[in-house]
Scaffold this active site. Structure first.
Site, PDB file in Angstrom:
ATOM      1  CG  ASN A  95      -8.336 -26.194 -22.901  1.00  0.00           C
ATOM      2  OD1 ASN A  95      -8.413 -26.156 -21.500  1.00  0.00           O
ATOM      3  ND2 ASN A  95      -7.543 -25.263 -23.501  1.00  0.00           N
ATOM      4  NE  ARG A 154     -13.086 -22.997 -10.758  1.00  0.00           N
ATOM      5  CZ  ARG A 154     -13.979 -23.793 -11.020  1.00  0.00           C
ATOM      6  NH1 ARG A 154     -14.251 -24.966 -10.747  1.00  0.00           N
ATOM      7  NH2 ARG A 154     -14.734 -23.169 -12.340  1.00  0.00           N
ATOM      8  NE  ARG A 171     -20.356 -24.770 -15.923  1.00  0.00           N
ATOM      9  CZ  ARG A 171     -21.778 -24.650 -16.231  1.00  0.00           C
ATOM     10  NH1 ARG A 171     -22.551 -26.152 -16.104  1.00  0.00           N
ATOM     11  NH2 ARG A 171     -22.200 -23.791 -16.529  1.00  0.00           N
ATOM     12  CG  HIS A 182     -15.665 -15.564  -9.933  1.00  0.00           C
ATOM     13  ND1 HIS A 182     -15.081 -14.667 -10.696  1.00  0.00           N
ATOM     14  CD2 HIS A 182     -15.189 -16.871 -10.215  1.00  0.00           C
ATOM     15  CE1 HIS A 182     -13.993 -15.434 -11.658  1.00  0.00           C
ATOM     16  NE2 HIS A 182     -14.264 -16.651 -11.090  1.00  0.00           N
ATOM     17  CE1 TYR A 208      -4.515 -22.495 -13.869  1.00  0.00           C
ATOM     18  CE2 TYR A 208      -6.257 -21.244 -12.788  1.00  0.00           C
ATOM     19  CZ  TYR A 208      -5.601 -22.294 -13.566  1.00  0.00           C
ATOM     20  OH  TYR A 208      -6.636 -23.373 -13.614  1.00  0.00           O
ATOM     21  NE  ARG A 231      -7.216 -17.715 -20.534  1.00  0.00           N
ATOM     22  CZ  ARG A 231      -7.788 -17.999 -19.350  1.00  0.00           C
ATOM     23  NH1 ARG A 231      -6.914 -17.478 -18.117  1.00  0.00           N
ATOM     24  NH2 ARG A 231      -8.832 -18.391 -19.122  1.00  0.00           N
ATOM     25  CG  HIS A 254      -6.765 -16.558 -13.801  1.00  0.00           C
ATOM     26  ND1 HIS A 254      -7.260 -16.183 -12.358  1.00  0.00           N
ATOM     27  CD2 HIS A 254      -7.925 -17.239 -14.402  1.00  0.00           C
ATOM     28  CE1 HIS A 254      -8.377 -16.724 -12.064  1.00  0.00           C
ATOM     29  NE2 HIS A 254      -8.855 -17.347 -13.039  1.00  0.00           N
TER      30      HIS A 254
END
EC number: 2.7.4.1
Length: 698
Positions: free
Chosen positions: A43, A369, A399, A429, A462, A558, A586
């Site tokens: 992270n 993704r 990214r 997204h 997730y 979160r 998530h």
């Protein structure tokens, strides 16, 4: 002046502290603690690449405008460094002082090259010469030439060399390819697992790379380059080509962090700092192994299952029999899947079925993704090869997934898939897939809408929500959505779906204001929401206004929370909790009381400016009362968690929520797993008890 916002970057660091707190827990299985520690380091790597990288660019450009919390870029960089220094010290102390000794007691031993027995030393040397040395590329350091290029986030061994004939000194660098891994196993005489670190092995045997010279000193380092370099696609052009330029630019970007070990000789340190172009404020000296993120594979070392959490296998959805077509199940009623407790398999099955179904005419999907060996990509390719009309929007601006998405887009294009590279000026997204099927002479649209990516790997790690529906209004909106993002028309006139950047933020502000007005009229008013991050100043201001009006607001966040909690008038009715557990939270779920006629949404978007104003997102209303009630219960359960939840404090730090005396412990993620398992077993038992006769054909 007491500004009502917490700095975004410092809030994120407190989230990472909550992850580190899991690694600090002595009651967790040992390898789970190693995993959490590695996650905190990973992270931080991305945090420095993106967030610190962006702040350094602002500083270099002379930007002094403060953020909503009143901090200039320079002030933020200073505060980040101070907080990160503490975090790095805690990470190193935990790894070297607690986890590694505990692992050794369990038979997993990190050895130094100097600690190896003669036979182990021979084995390590043989491995170096056969499997490591041929992959290394030494780089000369010449003070008169341009410094060599050092890869970011890779360990590099620095060497001080003395010529055996001239007695002159020079320096060289040896980048260690990631493909070599971090651990080098060595044999033992018992059932224990021993290993040395790759940087220790390279430093010990690098003399073979420099014949005629003596290695006088070695050390290693790790640098982080600025990853806050994005494509400027506002003027159109070749987006794929521009993205390749961005990827190349990242490899040469400026240093934003240089990690050096303690101890390290002064001359090697000075040489490394000069080659990397690192200023004093960008150097972090660490008294522990560098690159703790590289210890992630240690958490999955085979043969030590007793040091890990017990498995929680994903359960089959009771509403989708494994022998029945997914389309038949959806046609009966809307379906909701709570991942990873309920398997992601129905979503993949839907695409598998669609790729081979002669009645399926068209598939349209957004990919942000994807997994490495993606079944979803395979199904889309197969569908195109089978003559379906397949359109895929591949977001090249995701990214750090840009390179993979470029490759996948080319694969799809070669198979005949119509590819669209995102939307100009925005990231796409949204999580949406639409399948058009011919049924009884008519066309029916089946739609998947979700909070998570089309990635079967992360779907096991997730927590996310999937909605599967064939409601005509949702199908019509899905068609309008794809027409807009592929045909550059406007995201307007939707019947049910609420898109960003055009409608989502105004709708959220309106819903919050409506609850506030009900509270002012003396009516019950409540807002409950689960998001990954809360940063948008307008949303925060609206929540403060609603709280002051008397709306009871519960937020499960979160990560980043820029809203300042506390007993002040503006936040007195706001409760914020954060849950860190074995799965990454998530899902995004929003519930507005609406005078007892509740409105519930799932969404791909967090409550951040980037999501609401600079991305193409979708917020999805849940109209089936059965599913709506289920989501409300899911939200409520998070606020009953007294095992993995933390309460966010006014300064952005957090405190663990503990069970009150006599209160039963509740762990939300475990509750959801057990609930999914009970439901699946009950439905399986019900099917086993039911007799289904074979009927003659009609």
């Amino acid at each position: 002046m007491d500004l009502p916002y917490v700095n975004r970057e410092l809030s994120w660091l407190e989230f990472n502290q909550r992850v580190l707190n899991e690694a600090l827990r002595a009651d967790l299985p040992l390898l789970e603690r190693v995993k959490f520690l590695a996650i905190t380091a990973s992270n931080l790597d991305e945090f420095f690449q993106v967030r610190v990288g962006g702040l350094i660019l602002m500083r270099r450009r002379g930007r002094k405008r403060p953020d909503p919390a009143g901090m200039t870029p320079v002030q933020q960089i200073t505060a980040i460094r101070r907080r990160v220094q503490r975090m790095l010290a805690d990470q190193g102390k935990l790894l070297t002082g607690e986890l590694l000794p505990a692992l050794e007691e369990k038979g997993i031993m990190l050895l130094k090259i100097g600690d190896l027995s003669p036979s182990q030393a021979d084995q390590a040397a043989t491995y170096f010469h056969s499997s490591v040395g041929p992959l290394l590329t030494p780089l000369a350091v010449d003070s008169e030439d341009e410094p060599p290029h050092i890869p970011g986030l890779q360990l590099t061994v620095a060497c001080k060399l003395i010529d055996d004939e001239t007695n002159t000194t020079r320096y060289a660098l040896i980048p260690i390819p990631d493909s070599l891994g971090r651990r080098v196993p060595v044999d033992t005489d018992d059932d224990t697992s021993a290993f040395v670190l790759i940087e220790d092995l390279v430093a010990a045997h690098c003399s073979s790379l420099f014949p005629g010279e003596t290695v006088d000193a070695t050390g290693w380092f790790r640098l982080t380059r600025n990853g806050d370099i994005t494509v400027q696609d506002d003027d159109g052009g070749d987006l794929a080509g521009e993205m390749e330029d961005v990827l190349a630019a990242r490899k040469l970007a400026d240093t934003v962090r240089l990690e050096l070990p303690i101890p390290l000789s002064r001359d090697l340190s000075r040489m490394i700092e000069k080659v990397c172009g690192a200023s004093t404020s960008e150097i972090y000296r660490i008294a522990a192994p560098l690159g703790i993120s590289g210890f992630m594979d240690l958490a999955f070392i085979p043969g030590y299952d007793q040091l890990r959490d017990p498995d929680w296998p994903a359960q089959s959805s009771p509403d989708i029999p494994p022998t029945e077509s997914v389309f038949d199940a959806i046609s009966r009623r809307d379906l909701l899947l709570h991942h990873p407790y309920e398997s992601f398999e129905p979503v993949m099955r839907m695409l598998d079925e669609a790729s081979n179904d002669p009645d399926v005419l068209s598939i349209k999907q957004v990919l942000y993704r994807t997994a490495k060996n993606s079944r979803i990509i395979d199904a889309l390719i197969r569908a195109a090869e089978n003559g379906k009309n397949v359109t895929v929007l591949v977001e090249l601006k995701a990214r750090f997934d840009e390179a993979r998405n470029l490759v996948r887009a080319e694969e799809l294009q070669r198979a005949g898939v119509q590819i669209v590279y995102g939307v100009k000026g925005l990231k796409t997204h949204a999580k949406i897939c639409m399948i058009v099927r011919r049924e009884a002479g008519h066309l029916r649209r089946y739609v998947h809408l979700g909070t998570g990516n089309y990635n079967e790997s992360t779907a096991r790690l997730y927590t996310d929500i999937s909605l599967l529906t064939c409601r005509p209004e949702y199908g019509a909106d899905a068609s309008m959505f794809f027409n807009a993002v592929t045909g550059r028309s406007k995201l307007l006139r939707f019947q049910r779906l609420v898109p960003a950047p055009t409608a989502m933020k105004p709708r959220l502000l309106s819903l919050i204001a409506e609850e506030a007005e009900r509270a002012r009229q003396g009516e019950p008013a409540r807002i409950t929401a689960k998001v990954n991050s809360l940063q948008d100043p307008d949303i925060i201001a609206a929540l403060y206004d609603a709280s002051a009006a008397g709306v009871k607001i519960r937020l499960n966040i979160r990560g980043i929370c820029c809203l300042k909690t506390g007993n002040s008038k503006r936040a007195k009715n706001i409760e914020v909790v954060s849950i860190i557990d074995r799965y990454l939270e998530h899902s995004r779920i929003f519930h507005f009381h609406q005078g007892g006629d509740p409105v519930v949404f799932i969404a791909s978007a967090d409550w951040m400016g980037r999501n609401l104003e600079r991305r193409v997102e979708l917020m999805i209303p849940i109209e089936d009362s059965r599913l709506r009630n289920r989501l409300m219960k899911i939200l409520d359960t998070f606020f009953k968690d007294n095992t993995q939840a933390s309460r966010i404090k006014p300064d952005g730090t957090s405190e663990k929520i503990e069970p009150e005396p006599g209160q039963k412990k509740l762990r939300a993620q475990e509750y959801f797993f057990r609930q999914a398992r009970r439901t699946a077993r009950a439905r399986e038992h019900e099917r086993a008890m039911r007799f289904e006769p074979h009927l003659p054909p009609k």
